[in-house]
Scaffold this active site. Structure first.
Site, PDB file in Angstrom:
ATOM      1  N   LYS D 172       0.862  -1.181   0.000  1.00 35.84           N
ATOM      2  CA  LYS D 172       0.000   0.000   0.000  1.00 35.84           C
ATOM      3  C   LYS D 172       0.901   1.235   0.000  1.00 35.84           C
ATOM      4  O   LYS D 172       1.488   1.600   1.008  1.00 35.84           O
ATOM      5  CB  LYS D 172      -0.907   0.033   1.237  1.00 35.84           C
ATOM      6  N   ARG D 176      -0.033  10.207  -1.448  1.00 39.33           N
ATOM      7  CA  ARG D 176       0.429  11.453  -2.057  1.00 39.33           C
ATOM      8  C   ARG D 176       1.093  11.216  -3.405  1.00 39.33           C
ATOM      9  O   ARG D 176       0.964  12.037  -4.314  1.00 39.33           O
ATOM     10  CB  ARG D 176       1.474  12.119  -1.154  1.00 39.33           C
ATOM     11  N   CYS D 280      13.835  10.684   6.676  1.00 39.01           N
ATOM     12  CA  CYS D 280      13.947  10.272   8.077  1.00 39.01           C
ATOM     13  C   CYS D 280      15.390  10.247   8.504  1.00 39.01           C
ATOM     14  O   CYS D 280      15.681  10.140   9.686  1.00 39.01           O
ATOM     15  CB  CYS D 280      13.279   8.926   8.309  1.00 39.01           C
TER      16      CYS D 280
END
Lengths: 497, 497, 497, 497
Positions: D172, D176, D280
């Site tokens: 999934k 965006r 990140c």
């Protein structure tokens, strides 16, 4: 006549040297000429490789691996050309050459995992604030000498792993069928290998000796017959080189009373006669346990052996092709004669085979011999031809003792359904590669290939995990940082600020 | 006079053979006599070991490891006795012998993890329903020949791993100081090792040659000088044996301008003079980068070297002891003479040392020599004595080139605080064991020990992970179960029901 | 009455807390009292452990391992005491307790190889002049909650590996038989473990919950029933902790038509009834393939099951002992009742067993039930008693489908001589630990223990290689030294010289 | 408007579901519409995957790996298309997208070594004639949920390893920027992946929850923010699934007084502002040690930060692009406001940036803030924007304490030349990925990615060696063959003969 040259610094070189004929063994015709490298050409190859080494060894392993990713693709894209070259000079049937090439490509696939394989071991705090780790550093320039029976696969056992480990490589292919070897070496450039990292020198014993004595060769990989393997190993180690030298074989299958005879039969056909038996893993002796097993096996084999097709490489309906040379053809027939003279029973006789349209080919037909005993010359020596011999044993213990008494210990196999028998066999038999209902137990590329006894000289096996060890040298670093000056910063005054 | 015998089949044997004196090097006295095994005794040792092999190799690895668990305890419980024996015959100070023994015991600890180390690789589905795995099977009877300088540690580098891998072992210790070696071998029986699995034969070249030519010895481990290592390696491999032969060394430290000089000084003292420099990892050459570093180092070293204590093993205030023999004492002094004659500057001179109460001891005092150049004999050869030589280089590149040009490549070290310099050095220097601010970078027992160039002949390093590879032979099994008869049960009728 | 306390900071603590009785299950008598740790005591244990952590994690792994070397010796030297304590509180026969302890000690042996196991992976040149390596760093304070059925072995599955990895450990033993657990924890101090590194807190759910919610506990290992395992896993992970929680089991053996019935029978007896079936690897269901196999097996088992001896732990002629509690005894009898009511055939009935001299013991005799079906409650749930149930299947496929449909997937076994059947079974069955003619396939200490499905919650199995992963956190370092200032020395002026 | 659909059973599916707009963040325009999978579509995807599993898991690992060899080639051949899709929907500059994709492809390269990685451990003779080995078997159907910031790379962290291990995968992607994710998934079919093995379902929380609760999903990999990671991990583990959930970060660099400031500056620019800081591993805080270092760093950074170019993805002269959404743009600006309000000094202010031709783009310019303290909101939370904050510390100890006190522990870095400082830092800092002069210490694909503390929930890190562990379940087989009937052949009479 087309000449087969050397590969030096990225280009094929045809120097002013002597030549030697290359035959098509199906027709007996000379089809090309092999350049024989003089000492200077060999030295040039080594010195080019030595110059290429520092930059190549400094490449990240993953970058070297990426050359192999592309190389795999190129080998696959050029399968047909390579197998044509193999067929023309070696004689093996096209489908068999495809199998050879595929096994070779699998070594390229394995070499693609170089970054994983080259990881060293890191130990934090071997003492208080002391760390230690190992690195597997490349050796420098290494060489490989390869046999006629697998002109693509055996070179591919060697140089992909040698190269991704950061070495430069000198290949001396077989004089009989060098074209496929040269061709696959040339593809490396297209795959992105820098010039000079891979070289090919053609020739015979003089080339070998020049390499063996050369100070700048760090290691030797060899596959061939046992006498040569012993010579190479002795000479290489005497000259301070690392060496692995793979020699001859006599691979036995035990057929147990509970074996699935249909399966054993079909397995044995391919394993004994494929590539005319010119494989170091060819299954050339079946040891039956009990006369029932022997009779059932002979009965099942006879017709099938008799109906195998021998012929030229380009007809895919053939099962196998000619032998490599006229001399070898005569030698194989001689072994069959000797078995017959020694009292064995030639059940299917391939000595008089004739192949339509190929009157001068070096053919021997599929031959099945029963009641062979261990004192016969045909048993004791490696025939390297399409000959399957049956030795009758009374018990599994006797069968295993026969195998263990042989000078070679390359491959072996047992046909059984019984877990206990298989386990006992694989544990105790003194042979390096063991099949359980697998007649050609050639390890896959991510394991390693190697026989025991007179079948291998050296500590490490070919390709797979052992190849990484063979083509690198362990370096162990131990590190302590004694002064905490910068960290504690008390009296710190740094000129750059 | 006490005799030092062989260990055969669990008992110490004193046969009717010639003998050779064993000296206390601090006094110059003969203190014991060594039995010299005739050929028959060697053969007997091998045949006993061969007979013990089948049962020992069949033991689960964890059971073999448990012998080592108990052996560790016994070595620790008998530390004092062992170090006394070392001191008496070798001369090293008690605290140094304790260090040697501890490093040896660490190899026993590593051998305790045999079950982990011997795991093979298992591949499910190498083809459809075909599995393949590797086993590391023991070789059979293997032998080790060990040097005088570590009569406990070097044997412990070898036999613990050889034994837990399932081999039987024949040890030939140094003729100079065999008692500690024999003693630790005897402890194995108490640890539960079956008789015959470990044997000791005493003697010299005849014993070695008998072993080298013996058909039933599968592998040789050797530590000693380079000429003997080369001889052993050549002969062993010629006789089809696996061999690792560790030779001489000349270990250099680079002292960088940013080095912590206090730390470098104290590290160099131990590394150069410990055990009288009779260590293959002794740090015998310091290469300074820049004259500032050289002057600072010399200035820091001079008084400390001059005040080192040389004397007998049983006084723990001594820093190091005598050399192993009168001949060796003279040879070491000769090297100092030659350096002086060649123009080097003897800053601290140990040639005339005298030790109170030991007028006949084989002593040489701590010696520091500055301005040594690479053409001097004292630089080119291994001195194996308490002599630290300083070579002055102008740059790190020059210093590294000096090291790389030497025939030996055992250990080396750099003193610096700078991460980049350390990394560049450890990457590029052509030496097998590298220290970063660690002057004796002997790898811990769970890494492996081995030099490069003339310092090691063979593919695999000593102890640690490489030892498992060296003491086992790879066997690869490929397995397919062709018939689903029992599982599908269609036509199944089982006689046992 | 003797009290069983906590172990905090190296000493046994008896605080002012409530207590709970501990029974001898053979007599039904209360023999000791368990202290129940209040929240403060638990917190104190954690805070002491947290304080001990920094120094312990900084120790070289080999030093931590040496505590385990000595610990192994102490456990062996105190075997008798430990097995007495197990017998008194758990009831298992002395010889069975010895087996339990031995399997526990093997985990200590494995922990001795910590230095090997903790090696990280080192990659030179992941990019040009960039290196990267991994370290396995300890977590901090970790906890273990262990079941009554193995009061020595299951704690030893956990803390030896947790400790050698550099963690501090809090053990909460079973309330039923805590004395052996406490005793073995105390021995660690004698082995050289620093105070505070190992703690024991006694108690029940309150202790568990306090630990589960405590911020300074980094990881939980649990062995027990599935509902509690699920609870622990849920709560621990919710509180950000790493967790492995091992739950219940229902282990099936398939008996194939070709099985050696004598061997299967003797294997099943031990596997089904040993330790009264109170083992998570107990073999409690035999699925026979074909009625012939079923009948033969039942016929072979009946007399042997009926003649098994049940009794007190201190008589080694007994085969197994009482159940752990009166409640559990009634529950097991209830399962036998339910099977009977559901239509199964109770071939040997242990419900009315009486043991001479132990009228109040919690005994159930060995029980064999035939014709069990998968819808029966006695089949679907874990009985944890001396009950072997036979389910009759028509084919191997049906037998495997039965096993795969069960909620648990801990262990399973097949009895056959046929390699193909064994291979198909072990490949496809959805169970974590598979035996081929091995009825209790508990992996040895150098492999890892773990079931599938509802038998284990978590990613990593217990002990062995997985334990190292579980008790450490991966740290990956990537290093580049950008400036060659010191090495090239151009503008270098060093303040320390 | 173009719709972005699901990938089910090899085909892209556009079902009758709701949709959601997809923006070009440089223009603010809606450019495509995302299909939102209803529960039925998700269930269909899972059931197709479940059906594809048995055949896929039975393929030899090397065959699965060959799909990845071809997949690597296809990703490289379609680089341009993929990076266009990334640029259009995410906004990152083309050269940055190329970097992302390359890092993704490296995971495919690693997956090509599946046959090596999946090897189990084989132990001969764990007991007399008992062998044991481990297999890493695939889990079944596994799922991945991936974030907007790396629409190609993060999916490639997951599915290549999951697939080669033998699992089926449900992806999934982010809502965006799903197009690149879908595109690379589609290429798998061309690479030879059987239909049904890889599925993509588009959507939001409903899709996630359906997957989390689905009985046939065995494992979850997630990368995103910490609150969602915690939710996913809790829910997945509660439903008995294996889970690794990677969350937020706040990555600090320590700049030591001896750091090479030029190098630190250029490293920080890329690490802080690349991809607008939406990584990140973005380096968002520099902790300087000593005011000299701080001042030098600020002085060196200011002009360079101010001159960074922000703009649309298709102009390669831009340094970084817009943020992902209007909401996020406002949030980032809010963090800068709050820092200013809290007393920090905004040295370079990107709040008012305007980009020619893109008036409605979601841009924030490069922002540098000095004198940030640890109590400020802008320090405590993850900004995920082009903002570099400077925290001034007085000592290295203080700097390390600051880092250790933060809730996140993903990545960190130290700038120094000093070996000791680097070693102390990497040993002790409580962060999972450590750089030494490497500001974005993202481990290479053959190591594993994972933070500590609130940055990762789960035991095993992403990709690399840990991924193999995560995507497989350990099975341990223990095997004994009890009857030597066939081998000894005494009473043997076999029906097939």
């Amino acid at each position: 006549m087309e000449k087969v040259g050397h590969l030096i610094n990225g280009d094929v070189l045809f120097d002013q040297s002597g030549t030697q004929p290359i035959y098509n063994p199906a027709t007996g015709d000379v089809i090309r000429e092999l350049m024989l490298a003089p000492r200077d050409t060999v030295n040039e190859a080594v010195s080019v490789a030595k110059a290429a080494f520092p930059q190549w060894r400094n490449q990240p392993a993953i970058k070297r691996a990426r050359v192999m990713f592309e190389y795999k693709r190129l080998l696959e894209a050029n399968r047909e050309t390579i197998c044509q070259l193999i067929g023309q000079e070696h004689g093996k049937i096209y489908h068999d050459a495809m199998g050879e090439l595929q096994r070779g490509i699998e070594n390229v696939e394995y070499a693609c995992s170089a970054a994983e394989l080259l990881k060293g071991e890191y130990s934090k705090n071997v003492g208080q604030s002391i760390d230690s780790w190992s690195e597997h550093q490349p050796l420098g320039v290494v060489a490989g000498i390869t046999p006629f029976n697998f002109p693509a696969m055996v070179p591919l056992w060697m140089f992909p792993m040698a190269l991704v480990c950061g070495n430069c490589f000198i290949l001396k292919p077989s004089e009989r069928d060098p074209s496929a070897s040269l061709y696959i070496a040339q593809l490396l450039k297209e795959a992105g290998l820098p010039d000079g990292v891979m070289q090919v020198v053609q020739g015979g014993k003089e080339v070998v000796d020049t390499l063996l004595e050369h100070d700048d060769i760090e290691a030797f990989s060899f596959v061939g017959s046992t006498p040569i393997a012993r010579y190479i190993y002795g000479k290489a180690t005497e000259h301070g080189k690392r060496c692995q030298a793979l020699g001859g074989a006599k691979n036995h299958a035990i057929v147990m009373p509970d074996a699935d005879i249909d399966n054993a039969t079909s397995q044995l056909l391919g394993a004994a006669f494929g590539s005319s038996g010119e494989r170091c893993m060819a299954l050339s002796v079946a040891v039956t346990v009990g006369d029932d097993a022997a009779d059932a096996l002979i009965s099942s084999l006879t017709d099938k052996v008799a109906s195998l097709n021998v012929g030229a490489f380009d007809d895919d309906s053939n099962d196998f092709g000619p032998l490599i040379s006229r001399e070898h053809q005569l030698k194989v027939k001689g072994y069959i004669d000797s078995a017959e003279n020694d009292g064995a029973e030639v059940v299917v006789d391939g000595r008089q085979v004739s192949v339509d349209g190929y009157p001068e080919g070096f053919f021997v037909g599929a031959t099945l011999i029963d009641k062979v005993t261990t004192t016969m010359q045909s048993y004791q020596e490696e025939i390297f031809g399409p000959v399957l011999q049956i030795v009758r044993a009374k018990s599994m213990d006797e069968a295993m003792a026969i195998i263990d008494a042989h000078q070679y210990g390359n491959g072996t196999c047992i046909f059984t359904r019984d877990g206990e028998a298989a386990r006992y066999f694989s544990d105790h038999i003194r042979v390096g590669m063991v099949g359980i209902n697998v007649p050609l137990p050639v390890p896959v590329a991510y394991h390693s290939f190697g026989g025991w006894k007179q079948s291998l000289f050296g500590d490490l096996h070919a390709y797979g995990p052992d190849a990484m060890k063979f083509y690198t040298r362990r370096k162990t670093i131990t590190q302590r940082w004694p002064s905490a000056g910068v960290r504690e910063g008390t009296s710190f005054s740094m000129p750059t600020l």
